[in-house]
Write a protein that holds these residues in place. Structure first.
Motif, mmCIF file in Angstrom:
data_model
loop_
_atom_site.group_PDB
_atom_site.id
_atom_site.type_symbol
_atom_site.label_atom_id
_atom_site.label_comp_id
_atom_site.label_asym_id
_atom_site.label_seq_id
_atom_site.Cartn_x
_atom_site.Cartn_y
_atom_site.Cartn_z
ATOM 1 N N PHE A 228 70.553 14.167 66.447
ATOM 2 C CA PHE A 228 70.240 13.056 65.562
ATOM 3 C C PHE A 228 71.116 13.157 64.323
ATOM 4 C CE2 PHE A 228 66.820 16.254 65.977
ATOM 5 C CZ PHE A 228 67.196 17.093 64.949
ATOM 6 N N PRO A 229 71.244 12.082 63.545
ATOM 7 C CA PRO A 229 71.970 12.175 62.274
ATOM 8 C C PRO A 229 71.283 13.172 61.346
ATOM 9 C CG PRO A 229 71.625 9.886 62.886
ATOM 10 C CD PRO A 229 70.782 10.703 63.822
ATOM 11 N N VAL A 230 72.087 13.915 60.574
ATOM 12 C CA VAL A 230 71.513 14.929 59.691
ATOM 13 C C VAL A 230 72.155 14.838 58.309
ATOM 14 C CG1 VAL A 230 71.058 16.478 61.620
ATOM 15 C CG2 VAL A 230 73.155 16.758 60.298
ATOM 16 N N GLY A 231 71.442 15.391 57.343
ATOM 17 C CA GLY A 231 71.961 15.466 55.985
ATOM 18 C C GLY A 231 71.634 16.813 55.371
ATOM 19 N N PHE A 232 72.514 17.288 54.530
ATOM 20 C CA PHE A 232 72.304 18.537 53.800
ATOM 21 C C PHE A 232 72.087 18.179 52.334
ATOM 22 C CE2 PHE A 232 74.781 19.627 57.514
ATOM 23 C CZ PHE A 232 74.126 20.744 57.998
ATOM 24 N N LEU B 170 52.432 9.212 57.505
ATOM 25 C CA LEU B 170 53.269 8.539 56.512
ATOM 26 C C LEU B 170 54.250 7.581 57.173
ATOM 27 C CD1 LEU B 170 53.957 11.604 54.206
ATOM 28 C CD2 LEU B 170 52.712 9.540 53.551
ATOM 29 N N LEU B 171 54.923 8.043 58.209
ATOM 30 C CA LEU B 171 55.898 7.194 58.887
ATOM 31 C C LEU B 171 55.218 6.015 59.568
ATOM 32 C CD1 LEU B 171 58.228 9.924 60.436
ATOM 33 C CD2 LEU B 171 58.744 8.419 58.515
ATOM 34 N N GLY B 172 54.055 6.267 60.145
ATOM 35 C CA GLY B 172 53.326 5.173 60.771
ATOM 36 C C GLY B 172 52.898 4.117 59.762
ATOM 37 N N ALA B 173 52.417 4.567 58.600
ATOM 38 C CA ALA B 173 52.000 3.627 57.557
ATOM 39 C C ALA B 173 53.188 2.842 57.014
ATOM 40 C CB ALA B 173 51.305 4.388 56.438
ATOM 41 N N THR C 269 60.091 8.358 66.330
ATOM 42 C CA THR C 269 59.588 7.898 65.045
ATOM 43 C C THR C 269 60.602 6.942 64.434
ATOM 44 O OG1 THR C 269 60.653 9.455 63.531
ATOM 45 C CG2 THR C 269 58.737 10.260 64.756
ATOM 46 N N PRO C 270 60.199 6.180 63.412
ATOM 47 C CA PRO C 270 61.144 5.277 62.744
ATOM 48 C C PRO C 270 62.099 5.996 61.798
ATOM 49 C CG PRO C 270 58.986 5.129 61.724
ATOM 50 C CD PRO C 270 58.828 6.015 62.926
ATOM 51 N N ALA C 271 61.939 7.299 61.595
ATOM 52 C CA ALA C 271 62.875 8.033 60.749
ATOM 53 C C ALA C 271 64.250 8.039 61.410
ATOM 54 C CB ALA C 271 62.380 9.455 60.534
ATOM 55 N N HIS C 272 65.311 7.905 60.615
ATOM 56 C CA HIS C 272 66.642 7.787 61.212
ATOM 57 C C HIS C 272 67.491 9.027 61.023
ATOM 58 C CE1 HIS C 272 69.255 7.347 57.635
ATOM 59 N NE2 HIS C 272 68.175 6.893 57.059
#
Length: 297
Positions: free
Chosen positions: A31-35, A287-290, A2-5
């Motif tokens: 993958f990169p992560v965030g808290f 949502l990501l596709g749009a 997906t385009p999510a990073h």
């Protein structure tokens, strides 16, 4: 793909978020992560730095280690009493965590102290994030954080109050303004669901928390604090919870970008709680596709 990073997770008390990401990395999903965010009363700054660094080493990717003090009632339940000064406690906590991620620490504060260091290690980049709802914490984040993480903040509040306060804090400290990561609760409008139901399923706890109620009222969102369908509807009306068809949702997400968000984090907790994981995954793909003009499988 997906385009999510990056994948973000807030504080959880069912499955601990650092362990979730470590488990995913062990299963091959790295993958990169965030808290956004973990709560300070649950761990000493040493443990917080160690956990963040461990996740970076497990995943092999950058980590945003976001922190917040949590509600005063939560502080009292774990610590016996709340922090008398929220901002001082956060400043000290971040000072120790950042110091440990960089080397030796010799710090003695009112709430947190430590002398020592973590064993040296080479890791991907670890950024310090702060959960930000109101101007005071935003100014502090401008001084000491790499990333300001918002949740339930309407775009107008973000642009008119949070971002200017971040800029003030950064200017006072002689540093660049932190990036803004806006966590946005969202659900597409469907015939079998209402926006208020989705908003309540997503934010029931927040609608009872005094610091969220205060922020929302200052932002012009007419919540009562009684955790009702009317309060949930007010979240939707005030732009704190995003709902609509695909085109409407994309337009509203753009409002966060225009308000100053550098990163928009899609949170579909309401969909998950009411419709389950399969529909949540499909909705996220839509949502990501749009957003990117791609059709995701």
């Amino acid at each position: 793909m997906t385009p999510a990073h990056a994948l973000w997770q807030g504080q959880a008390t069912l499955v601990e978020p650092h362990q979730s990401f470590a488990y995913a990395a062990g299963a091959g999903f790295r993958f990169p992560v965030g808290f956004g965010v973990t709560l300070m009363p649950l761990r000493h700054p040493y443990e917080a730095a160690l956990q963040a660094r461990s996740v970076a080493m497990h995943t092999g990717h950058p980590v945003v280690a976001g922190f917040g003090p949590g509600p005063k009632g939560f502080q009292e339940a774990l610590l016996g009493k709340p922090y008398p000064s929220q901002l001082t406690a956060v400043r000290e906590y971040v000072t120790v965590v950042r110091g440990l991620l960089g080397g030796m620490v010799d710090f003695h504060g009112e709430y947190f102290s430590y002398r020592g260091m973590l064993p040296p290690a080479v890791t991907p980049k670890i950024e310090i994030g702060l959960g930000v709802l109101r101007r005071g914490m935003a100014r502090l984040a401008g001084e000491v954080a790499d990333v300001a993480v918002t949740w339930l903040t309407p775009p107008a509040w973000l642009g008119d109050s949070i971002v200017p306060a971040l800029r003030e804090g950064a200017k006072a400290a002689g540093r660049d303004m932190p990036r803004v990561a806006a966590m946005v609760p969202v659900a597409l409008r469907r015939p079998d669901r209402t926006p208020a139901e989705q908003a309540l399923a997503s934010n029931s706890m927040h609608l009872q928390a005094p610091h969220y109620i205060d922020m929302l009222r200052k932002a012009g969102v007419g919540v009562t604090g009684r955790n009702t369908a009317a309060d949930a509807a007010a979240l939707v009306e005030g732009g704190a919870f995003v709902s609509g068809d695909l085109e409407q949702v994309l337009t509203r997400l753009k409002e966060f970008e225009h308000a100053g968000a550098d990163e928009i984090i899609l949170n579909l907790t309401g969909v998950y709680n009411l419709q389950g994981p399969e529909e949540t995954t499909n909705e996220l793909k839509s949502l990501l596709g749009a957003l990117t003009g791609q059709k995701l499988r």
